[in-house]
Every structure is written in structure tokens, then in C-alpha cells.
Design an enzyme around this catalytic site. Sequence first.
Site, short mmCIF file in Angstrom:
data_model
loop_
_atom_site.label_atom_id
_atom_site.label_comp_id
_atom_site.label_asym_id
_atom_site.label_seq_id
_atom_site.Cartn_x
_atom_site.Cartn_y
_atom_site.Cartn_z
N GLU A 169 17.18 32.49 46.78
CA GLU A 169 16.86 31.06 46.90
C GLU A 169 17.33 30.42 48.20
O GLU A 169 17.96 29.36 48.20
CB GLU A 169 17.44 30.32 45.69
CG GLU A 169 16.94 30.87 44.38
CD GLU A 169 17.53 30.19 43.15
OE1 GLU A 169 18.30 29.22 43.31
OE2 GLU A 169 17.22 30.62 42.02
N ASN A 211 14.70 36.98 46.84
CA ASN A 211 14.27 36.45 45.55
C ASN A 211 14.24 34.93 45.58
O ASN A 211 15.18 34.30 46.06
CB ASN A 211 15.27 36.91 44.48
CG ASN A 211 14.84 36.63 43.06
OD1 ASN A 211 13.72 36.97 42.68
ND2 ASN A 211 15.72 36.03 42.27
N GLU A 274 12.10 36.74 37.08
CA GLU A 274 12.80 35.88 36.12
C GLU A 274 11.81 35.16 35.22
O GLU A 274 11.99 33.99 34.87
CB GLU A 274 13.69 34.86 36.84
CG GLU A 274 14.70 35.49 37.77
CD GLU A 274 15.64 34.49 38.44
OE1 GLU A 274 15.69 33.31 38.01
OE2 GLU A 274 16.32 34.90 39.40
O1 G3I Z 1 31.18 31.25 31.88
C1 G3I Z 1 31.41 29.82 31.87
C2 G3I Z 1 32.32 29.45 30.74
O2 G3I Z 1 33.58 30.06 30.90
C3 G3I Z 1 32.43 27.93 30.72
O3 G3I Z 1 33.18 27.55 29.63
C4 G3I Z 1 31.07 27.26 30.65
C5 G3I Z 1 31.17 25.78 30.72
O4 G3I Z 1 29.99 25.22 31.22
O5 G3I Z 1 30.31 27.70 31.75
C6 G3I Z 1 30.10 29.10 31.76
O6 G3I Z 1 29.32 29.40 32.88
C7 G3I Z 1 27.95 29.12 32.78
C8 G3I Z 1 27.18 30.39 33.08
O7 G3I Z 1 25.77 30.12 33.09
C9 G3I Z 1 27.44 31.49 32.03
O8 G3I Z 1 27.01 31.07 30.81
C10 G3I Z 1 27.59 28.04 33.77
O9 G3I Z 1 28.19 26.83 33.40
C11 G3I Z 1 26.10 27.87 33.85
O10 G3I Z 1 25.80 27.00 34.92
C12 G3I Z 1 25.44 29.19 34.12
O11 G3I Z 1 24.05 28.96 34.15
C13 G3I Z 1 23.30 30.00 34.72
C14 G3I Z 1 22.60 29.49 35.98
O12 G3I Z 1 21.78 30.52 36.51
C15 G3I Z 1 23.58 29.06 37.04
O13 G3I Z 1 22.92 28.51 38.08
C16 G3I Z 1 22.26 30.46 33.71
O14 G3I Z 1 22.92 31.06 32.59
C17 G3I Z 1 21.30 31.45 34.35
O15 G3I Z 1 20.22 31.68 33.48
C18 G3I Z 1 20.76 30.87 35.63
O16 G3I Z 1 19.94 31.85 36.24
C19 G3I Z 1 19.28 31.46 37.44
C20 G3I Z 1 19.21 32.68 38.33
O17 G3I Z 1 20.50 33.21 38.53
C21 G3I Z 1 18.53 32.33 39.65
N1 G3I Z 1 17.24 31.71 39.45
C22 G3I Z 1 17.25 30.58 38.53
C23 G3I Z 1 17.87 30.92 37.20
C24 G3I Z 1 17.84 29.75 36.28
O18 G3I Z 1 18.59 28.70 36.78
#
Ligand code: G3I
Length: 458
Positions: A169, A211, A274
Amino acid sequence: MNRRSTDGRGPAIRPRVLLLSLAAGTALLASTMLVVPAANAAASTLGAAAAQSGRYFGAATSSFMFSNSQHTTILNREFNSIVAENEMKWDATEPQQNGFNFTGGDRLVAHARANGMSVRGHALVWHAQQPGWAQNLSGTALRNAMTNHITRVAGHFRGQIHSWDVVNEAFADGGGGGRRDSNLQRTGNDWIEVAFRTARAADPGAKLCYNDYNTDGINAKSTGIYNMVRDFKARGVPIDCVGFQSHLGTTLAGDYQANLQRFADLGVDVQITELDVAQGSNQASIYERVTRACLAVARCTGITVWGVRDSDSWRRNENPLLFDANGNKKAAYQSVLNALNSVSGPNPTTPPPTTTAPPPTGGGCTASVSLNSWNGGFVATVKVTAGNSAIRGWTVRVALPGGTAVTGTWNAQASGSGGTVNFANVSYNGQLGAGGNTEFGFQGTGTGPSGTPTCTAS
Ligand code: G3I
């Protein structure tokens, strides 16, 4: 229309296994088994169906989900590739500078190995999900941290990853077709190519991908990326693939396939990395059209959906996946499976990436194997290099010790008998310029190939 706010080495290794027979068709060979895609037979899982054309079908997951039996049963049954939804990102793998944590990623890789799946790596560098310490760096300190991160992470997983999202990105939304502002971008416009060169050195066997999202058609952003890839190819920056995230809404760009094709024509693989699609009356149809677009582009090597069940999704309130929260197959699942099954034989439409006239015959070739093995299995990556003259095609002969079975092949057509297997080029990778090279791979059970393979050019 794209929906978005803010991902094998080997294709399937679970298609049906066919014991090779000798010409008489009676003598079964005890030592070598080859996976032969079943022509015209409807496969019953996404991975097996995709494997019929030499492609993978993957899903994003997390190691903590393996204890969820419904999730894991579907994952293991349907998919032959996985990607870490979060556990291989910078914040997860290097929470403190030079303090690395590979626990989640290692569990994913082990799960993949145990279940015959390939692994996509996501993602080495990205402006988001950086650890706090990296967010606070700039200039040379950040650039050095970036290259150290890539070297250590790609090095740790060396030989285990089919394709790495090296840079994620990096282009801006909004019509200009330029780069996104970020701390990484501010270290200098060459940060992306430095990242790719560093990744190549750390894991020479992995395909290296750029990507991004909102690239699901010919638009300013995808054209900006297209121009970068064209420039990289012209200057020899090591890029092998482009990932199209495809977080989709309720419409699909009419030029979705054409966009994939124009990248493929640059000489890179393309992957749907994705995929998820907002629930609505068009969901099954959009999933089908995306699948058919990939199948129609010879260098579209696989599709990954961003989660297993709707309840696992980052967009769970949009129910964007192929299985509902109870693990039931949705209409979209059936449309994807039918599309995958509509194609038999490897690489259904295989226009060569360039339209140059076939080179003259006469050149030789060499082949070398890079082997990643573990107790009971192996992945072999074979590099084929043309000699002083261009070649039209190649066949690589590999010796296998007794008891070794080849269970999957990609970017080549396998045939053979006894302890010897011949791997011939497929339509898109036979032509090599003088000194040019290409790679194919195979995986299997046992100890892997022995000795140096021989290469014959045509
Ligand atoms: O692991 C922590 C946890 O310890 C904490 O308590 C909690 C509180 O919010 O957060 C947890 O982390 C989260 C993480 O996912 C694991 O679950 C983050 O907040 C959350 O922001 C994160 O979101 C991920 C996101 O990328 C981050 O930008 C999504 O699961 C994931 O599906 C998403 O994937 C992205 C790709 O990497 C790139 N392309 C877009 C796609 C969707 O946004």
C-alpha cells in the site's frame, strides 16, 4: 467499485494423486507419485479445483484461530495456501527494535506444512502496523531499520514462503497516481526498490510482490503502480508479482481482467491477495467474475480470500466471505467452485506475456535446485538458466531417491517414471533470452531430489 479504508509457492498438493503407470498402464511405480490435475472432473474443494489449472486458493488466518475447530476444519479442507492476517507484520514480528518474535508466523508455517499448504508472506514493509519505535524513526535510521527488518524476517522464513508482500500500500488514493506520504516515503523515493533488493538477498526463492488496494481496474492508482513495475522490470529491480487486494463492494470494474492482464504483460505474476466482497445481491456474481478473470490470465497464479467465515472477517458486519458464521457454504462459495471447475488443464488461456517472435533454437540451458526440507517432506525450487543463446523451451530431469514422492508442481509440467522425473516448461515460461532465467518448483514427501539436475533446451 472497491471497498476499502485503509494479501502458492506451490499450488495445491491435495489434488488427486495418480500413481504413474508405465506405457502398458499396468506396472505401478512404487517410488514416485505425481500429482496430475484431473481433467474434466469436478473437484469438491476450492484448493483442489484451483489446482486443476495449477493455481492456489488461499485464506487469511491467524494462529490463535487454530483452536477453533470449525474455522480450522474449513481451512484445512478447502484451502491450499494461507497467509497471516496480522502475525507477519512489522509490529508483530519486531515489537522492539532488533527484538524479533516469530511465534505466530512459525505456527502458521508449521500448520501449512502439516496440511500441505503454501504460505504467502504479508507484509514486510507498510506504513501501517509499524511498531511504535519504527513510527518514531525517520531518515537513515528508519531506512536502516527497514532493511534490517526485511533481512531478519525474510531470512527467518527463507525457503518457507511462496510469495512475500514486500511492500504494501505505498500508493496514494485520490487520482494522482503518485506515492502515499509516509515516514518510509520520506526516507527517499528509492525505498521501495531498496526493499525489493533486500528481500531478494534474504530469500532468493520467494516471489516478491507489490501489494495494494483500489487497484481493481485501470485507474490512476493502478496506473501509477503499473508504471513503477514497468520501470523496475526495465532497470532489473527484482519484482516478481503484483498483488491486487480486491476488497470489493457491490460492483466490479468492467476492466478488472484487462487490468490484471496489462500487469502480467509486463512479465510479472499477478495474484488476488485479499479478496472479500460486500454481501448483497451481487456477491456471488462478483466472486465468480473475479475468479474467472484470474483463470483467464495465464500469469494469475492464485486467489486468497481475506478470512474463512464471515465472523472471522475484518468487515464482519458486511458478511463478505465464502462461509457464513456457522461455517455453511454460501452461494458465493458455489459460484467460485463452479468457476474453478469450469477450467481443466493447466493455464487455460496462456498467451505468452510478450508477443515477440520465438527465438531460434540451439541454445543450451542449466538448472540448479534450492531445497528446503524437513523431516518427511521438502520443497524444491529449480532455477532454469539459458546459455549464450535464447531458447524456446526446456526440460529438466531430476533424480529422486527411492521413497520420494512428488505431490505438487508449479510453473512446470511433470512426467516421468521410476526415480527420474522430467519437468517441462509450461506455455508462459519456455522462452528465455540468452542468459535469462525462470523458476519452477515442486514439493513432496521423502528426502527430495539428489544430485544436479540436467537441463535440455529446445
Ligand atoms: O492484537 C491486538 C490486541 O492485543 C488488542 O487488544 C486489540 C485492541 O484493539 O488490538 C489487537 O490488534 C488488532 C489486530 O488487527 C489483531 O487483531 C488491531 O487493533 C487491528 O487494527 C488489526 O486490524 C487488522 C488491520 O489489517 C490493521 O490495519 C485486521 O485484522 C486485518 O484484517 C487488516 O488487514 C489489512 C491488510 O493487512 C492490508 N490490506 C487491508 C487489510 C484490511 O484492512
